[in-house]
Design a protein around this motif. Structure first.
Motif, PDB file in Angstrom:
ATOM      1  N   TRP A  83      47.412 -66.838  58.949  1.00 61.95           N
ATOM      2  CA  TRP A  83      47.162 -68.259  58.673  1.00 61.95           C
ATOM      3  C   TRP A  83      46.860 -68.470  57.193  1.00 61.95           C
ATOM      4  O   TRP A  83      47.384 -69.397  56.573  1.00 61.95           O
ATOM      5  CB  TRP A  83      46.015 -68.741  59.560  1.00 61.95           C
ATOM      6  CG  TRP A  83      45.678 -70.191  59.412  1.00 61.95           C
ATOM      7  CD1 TRP A  83      46.235 -71.239  60.068  1.00 61.95           C
ATOM      8  CD2 TRP A  83      44.684 -70.751  58.542  1.00 61.95           C
ATOM      9  NE1 TRP A  83      45.652 -72.418  59.663  1.00 61.95           N
ATOM     10  CE2 TRP A  83      44.696 -72.142  58.726  1.00 61.95           C
ATOM     11  CE3 TRP A  83      43.777 -70.202  57.621  1.00 61.95           C
ATOM     12  CZ2 TRP A  83      43.847 -73.000  58.035  1.00 61.95           C
ATOM     13  CZ3 TRP A  83      42.928 -71.062  56.928  1.00 61.95           C
ATOM     14  CH2 TRP A  83      42.967 -72.431  57.145  1.00 61.95           C
ATOM     15  N   LEU A  84      46.022 -67.591  56.629  1.00 65.66           N
ATOM     16  CA  LEU A  84      45.696 -67.688  55.204  1.00 65.66           C
ATOM     17  C   LEU A  84      46.943 -67.594  54.332  1.00 65.66           C
ATOM     18  O   LEU A  84      47.065 -68.271  53.307  1.00 65.66           O
ATOM     19  CB  LEU A  84      44.744 -66.561  54.786  1.00 65.66           C
ATOM     20  CG  LEU A  84      43.262 -66.777  54.930  1.00 65.66           C
ATOM     21  CD1 LEU A  84      42.507 -65.520  54.496  1.00 65.66           C
ATOM     22  CD2 LEU A  84      42.779 -67.978  54.149  1.00 65.66           C
ATOM     23  N   ALA A  85      47.875 -66.743  54.743  1.00 67.42           N
ATOM     24  CA  ALA A  85      49.097 -66.515  53.971  1.00 67.42           C
ATOM     25  C   ALA A  85      50.175 -67.553  54.279  1.00 67.42           C
ATOM     26  O   ALA A  85      51.265 -67.493  53.708  1.00 67.42           O
ATOM     27  CB  ALA A  85      49.623 -65.108  54.256  1.00 67.42           C
ATOM     28  N   GLY A  86      49.869 -68.495  55.186  1.00 66.02           N
ATOM     29  CA  GLY A  86      50.839 -69.522  55.530  1.00 66.02           C
ATOM     30  C   GLY A  86      51.947 -69.033  56.451  1.00 66.02           C
ATOM     31  O   GLY A  86      53.000 -69.656  56.541  1.00 66.02           O
ATOM     32  N   ARG A  87      51.680 -67.925  57.138  1.00 63.19           N
ATOM     33  CA  ARG A  87      52.661 -67.369  58.077  1.00 63.19           C
ATOM     34  C   ARG A  87      52.227 -67.663  59.506  1.00 63.19           C
ATOM     35  O   ARG A  87      51.039 -67.852  59.768  1.00 63.19           O
ATOM     36  CB  ARG A  87      52.774 -65.847  57.894  1.00 63.19           C
ATOM     37  CG  ARG A  87      53.290 -65.413  56.536  1.00 63.19           C
ATOM     38  CD  ARG A  87      53.528 -63.901  56.486  1.00 63.19           C
ATOM     39  NE  ARG A  87      52.489 -63.115  57.130  1.00 63.19           N
ATOM     40  CZ  ARG A  87      51.436 -62.561  56.511  1.00 63.19           C
ATOM     41  NH1 ARG A  87      51.289 -62.716  55.217  1.00 63.19           N
ATOM     42  NH2 ARG A  87      50.548 -61.852  57.174  1.00 63.19           N
ATOM     43  N   PRO A  88      53.168 -67.632  60.443  1.00 68.03           N
ATOM     44  CA  PRO A  88      52.779 -67.785  61.852  1.00 68.03           C
ATOM     45  C   PRO A  88      51.925 -66.605  62.298  1.00 68.03           C
ATOM     46  O   PRO A  88      52.060 -65.495  61.782  1.00 68.03           O
ATOM     47  CB  PRO A  88      54.109 -67.794  62.608  1.00 68.03           C
ATOM     48  CG  PRO A  88      55.190 -67.863  61.585  1.00 68.03           C
ATOM     49  CD  PRO A  88      54.602 -67.508  60.258  1.00 68.03           C
TER      50      PRO A  88
END
Length: 153
Positions: free
Chosen positions: A19-24
């Motif tokens: 989530w922090l990395a903007g990934r699912p």
């Protein structure tokens, strides 16, 4: 009843990291937390009321923002009642030093977190004075806290 008082914990969770990395998330939350959700849903179906209150600093941490996002599809969907209390509104409350669960008015489990945000153990108490202290603290928080659907991060 469950009282959470930390702004970050279990930050090594791969779903939080994604989530922090903007990934699912590597695993859908409904799958990742299925065992927990089934346990809560089963208890609620038997008439158990499960309440969770979270004391949070504002502006909220990334972890709290992620936790808030998961609360609807995980905690609320399972049947928990969840409220949020901005830390500035908790200053005059007498609170235990660690987050805890109270089970059936007979057992308290404190979670012991390290500075790294990870759980480093638990303490269990069955004495009535500790149980009452935790119940009283929780009720004071609950009374001031904002229902999940009304709390904006």
């Amino acid at each position: 009843m469950h009282l959470e008082i930390h702004d970050r914990h279990l930050t090594s969770d791969p779903s939080f990291q994604a989530w922090l990395a903007g990934r699912p998330a590597p695993v859908d939350p409904a799958t990742q937390y299925r065992q927990y959700m089934d346990l809560i849903s089963s208890a609620v179906a038997r008439g158990v009321v499960i309440r969770r209150a979270r004391i949070v600093s504002e502006p909220v941490s990334d972890y709290v923002r992620w936790e808030h996002e998961l609360t609807g599809p995980v905690n609320i969907a399972a049947g928990e009642r969840v409220r949020w209390l901005p830390r500035r509104l908790a200053s005059t409350l007498a609170l235990p030093g660690n987050p805890y669960w109270v089970f059936d008015d007979r057992l308290v489990r404190f979670s012991l977190f390290g500075g790294d945000g990870e759980v480093h153990g638990h303490q269990f108490y069955e004495d009535p004075d500790t149980i009452e202290m935790c119940r009283s603290a929780f009720e004071a928080v609950w009374e001031r806290a904002v229902p999940h659907q009304d709390y904006k991060v």
